[in-house]
Structure formats: C-alpha cells, structure tokens
Enzyme design. Structure first.
Site: not given
Length: 426
Positions: A79, A85, A88, A162, A262, A289, A309, A357, A383
């Site tokens: 990139c 930026c 990343c 991107c 997601q 969740f 939730e 989750d 995550c």
C-alpha cells in the site's frame, strides 16, 4: 517558575530529548512494533525480528531512520499509504512470517495465563475483503480530507483507496467524500462508518451537521448514483432509499444504523461454521453478546436459542428476522448488559450449549457464571487474545476442558486477531 521546575523536574509538556541509536530488533510485539534488544524495551514501528536498525529514539518509542541489516521476512509494503496511515501495522512482513506472528499472539496470550494447549494454524484473511470501515473526515469546503488517522496522531491521512476494503467500498470513496462535505460540522471532525450490505452501502455519520435543503437534494443524487442505501446522522435517518439488510444463514436482517457486523463475510462464515459444528448436538442454546444474530440465527436452524444483547436495535432486528424466517426454531431475546448483570448459572440450567462473543474487554463476570454452570459445551469467540485467555482461565478452573483453539484473521495487516475456543464440561 512552577514547583516542578524548582525541583529540577521536567515540565509535563516537555518531551524526552531525541537520540540516534543503532539497535537490534529482538521480536515483534503484540501491537506490531519491533522491540529492540534493550532494557527498558524500545518500540520501533515497521521493523522485524533480527534486523539491525538505525533509529531516532524518544522515550520508549523510536522512528526507524535506516534498515542497516534487513530480515529475510521483509517485503515491500503493497500500500502506498503504509508508514503514514495508521490503519495497518505490518504490511512490511512477508506472508509466512505474518501468519506465524498472528498465531503467536494467541499462543503468547494463553501462555501468560498458564494455558498450554495446541493452537490451530491461522485461518488467513484475504485482501479486499473488509466490508465495514470507520473513516474520519476533517476540513471545510472542497478541502475535506477523508481517511484514517495517522499513526499516534489526530491528523487524517487523505486516501483514495484501501487494499483491505472490498472493491465496492473503495469505488465509493469519492461519494463518501462528497457526503462528508455536505454534513461536515463547522468545527471538529466527522466520523463515518460505512458498511456494505445486500441492498447497498449504509453510511452512519457521527458528529456532523444536517445539510440544508439544497444539501438534501445533492445527498439524494449522490446516493442514487452510487448505490448508497441509507445515510444516518447520530442514529437518526437523514435519507434512506431502501432498507439496508444483511444475510445471516437463512435469515435476512434489517441492519440498524452503524450496527456491528463481523469485519469480513469470509471470517463470519468461518466463525459460524466453528460455532455451529461445536454446538450441533445441543438441545437448547444460549448466545451471549448476540449482536445482530451472527450465531443465534444459524443455531436456530437446529435448536431454540436464548439471545442476550445490550444493544436493543441489534437484538430486535435479529429476533424479528428469526420470527419471519421459515424453518427456524424460536429465538428469545433478552436486552441486558452482561458486564453488570451476567446471565447466572441458575438461568443457564436448561441450556446445554452456549456461545459468547464479547467486545475487546472480554467477559470476566459472565465467564465466572458459566464456570459454575452445568452447560456441557461452551464456545468462546473473541477479538482480544489477552481477555480471551483470562476468561478461558476462569472456565478451565471451573472444570472445563479445552478442545480446540482456532485463530481467524479478519483484520489483515493489523495487530488484531479473532479466536474461537471450544470447551466441554469434564
């Protein structure tokens, strides 16, 4: 002169004196920075393990000035914005090393909690697959900049493309910038969440200003020409040409403004496959969740589901989708903050399969309740490997056994990783 200066202390606003050093990079840390072989550690972005680098250091961080001796794992970043930026962190790392590093984040986090278990190979992400992005716009008139924040800065890197986003989002960057011009506040920045849905792109604005009458006309034209389904401002609809919807299993779900999804469709499919396979024999399932029903709506194909939730809009959308989808078992929704009011072990008495989750903060209180429950099979999705490991430790101490841990990459080139862990009651 303030008292700090009289005592010879550095004023709070002063920065440590910069110094030029040549260092060896020991490894790459969990945020993607190289860690120099010094004590205390020095963090150097865009460097790799084994490299010798000339740096300009200030405090615990340094900017690389020259790669004196490069790692064989170094590649040319694909990139043109990389290094400026802040989106990343590791485009300079070749694919085999990148996959090993991502998997290693999970291994290290588990080891920190004393969990020694096999970790499956990384399920890789593909370029051009992210269907959701959070952009920031700043400026005025024709000079609005739209993109991501620069590394460790409030500055906005103005981008035209991107490589991690879907082509459908990239080709609409001009339209997104035009929308930002119409809704930009007089002061400050405009936050823009763009999501690719089945019926067009959803654009959720935060912190903007409502366009005038002429601006609404221009907005309608932009949306019609660019397949933008809806534009909202701080949760209220500015203009909708059609309802944004997403497909989850057999169900079609109305997508709430700025709702969570997601990051990539392929990662969602992988996560859902792992969760559904692990809970295939369950007679009654809980999805904690539950979000927009990523797992609940698929699990309802074989068993009744309790979906819990805190986001009312997401919960209502998933429950309504289940009710109108032929062939699904009942999905009962409960709106609840699981951080302060977790589902108790007693409430889980009739549940024999469960998935949770949570956000990055994890689910310590909820995991503690699950650990004392009789639920036979538990799937943890996260995550954040660190909080996942903490929550798994609670479950293991409560008598659960780990069956598998699978890292799933949907955050290409970023220091984030999704993980699925399957456990059963011993």
């Amino acid at each position: 002169m303030n008292s700090n200066n009289r005592r010879g202390r550095r004023p709070p606003s002063a920065q440590p004196a910069a110094r030029d050093l040549t260092v060896t990079i020991r490894d790459v840390g969990h945020r993607g920075d190289g860690v120099a072989d010094l004590s205390p550690p020095l963090f150097v972005p865009r460097t790799l393990a084994g490299e010798t680098v000339r740096v300009r250091a200030s405090g615990s961080h340094a900017d690389p000035l020259e790669i004196v001796s490069a790692s064989p794992d170094r590649q040319t970043p694909p990139c043109p914005y990389f290094g400026t930026c802040g989106g990343c962190a590791v485009q300079h790392m070749a694919d085999p090393a990148y996959r090993a590093w991502k998997r290693g984040l999970v291994v290290a986090a588990l080891a920190d909690r004393g969990i020694d278990t096999p970790v499956a190979p990384l399920v890789a992400a593909s370029p051009g697959s992210r269907r959701r992005a959070v952009l920031t716009a700043h400026g005025s008139g024709r000079t609005v900049r739209l993109g991501y924040h620069a590394r460790a800065s409030h500055d906005i890197v103005d981008i035209e493309s991107c490589l991690v986003l879907t082509p459908g989002l990239v080709e609409r960057f001009t339209a997104f910038r035009d929308i930002a011009r119409l809704a930009h506040p007089k002061k400050g920045s405009l936050r823009m969440t763009v999501t690719e849905t089945e019926t067009g792109v959803d654009v959720a604005l935060e912190g903007g200003a409502e366009p005038d009458h002429a601006g609404f006309g221009a907005l309608a034209t932009i949306m019609q020409r660019n397949g933008i389904a809806r534009v909202t401002l701080d949760g209220a609809t500015l203009l909708a040409l059609t309802e944004p919807v997403v497909r989850i299993g057999r169900a079609t779900v109305g997508f709430p403004p700025g709702g969570f999804l997601q990051a990539t469709a392929e990662a969602e499919q992988e996560l859902a496959f792992r969760v559904s396979s692990a809970l295939a024999g369950a007679k009654r399932v809980a999805d904690l969740f539950s979000g927009a029903g990523t797992f609940a709506l698929r699990l309802a194909e074989t068993a009744p589901v309790l979906a819990v939730e805190s986001d009312r809009a997401l919960l209502d959308a998933s429950v309504a989708a289940a009710a109108r989808t032929e062939g699904l078992k009942p999905v009962k929704g409960i709106c609840r903050d699981l951080f302060t009011f977790p589902v108790s072990a007693k409430e889980l008495a009739k549940v024999d399969g469960l998935v949770f989750d949570p956000p990055r903060a994890g689910a310590a209180a909820q995991a503690a309740e699950i650990a004392t429950s009789g639920v036979k099979t538990v799937v943890a999705v996260s995550c954040n490997p660190a909080t996942l490991a903490r929550d798994l430790r609670l479950l293991l101490d409560g008598g659960y056994v780990l069956d598998e841990v699978v890292p799933v990459d949907q955050f290409l080139y970023a220091p984030h990783i999704e993980v699925v862990a399957v456990l059963h009651r011993s």
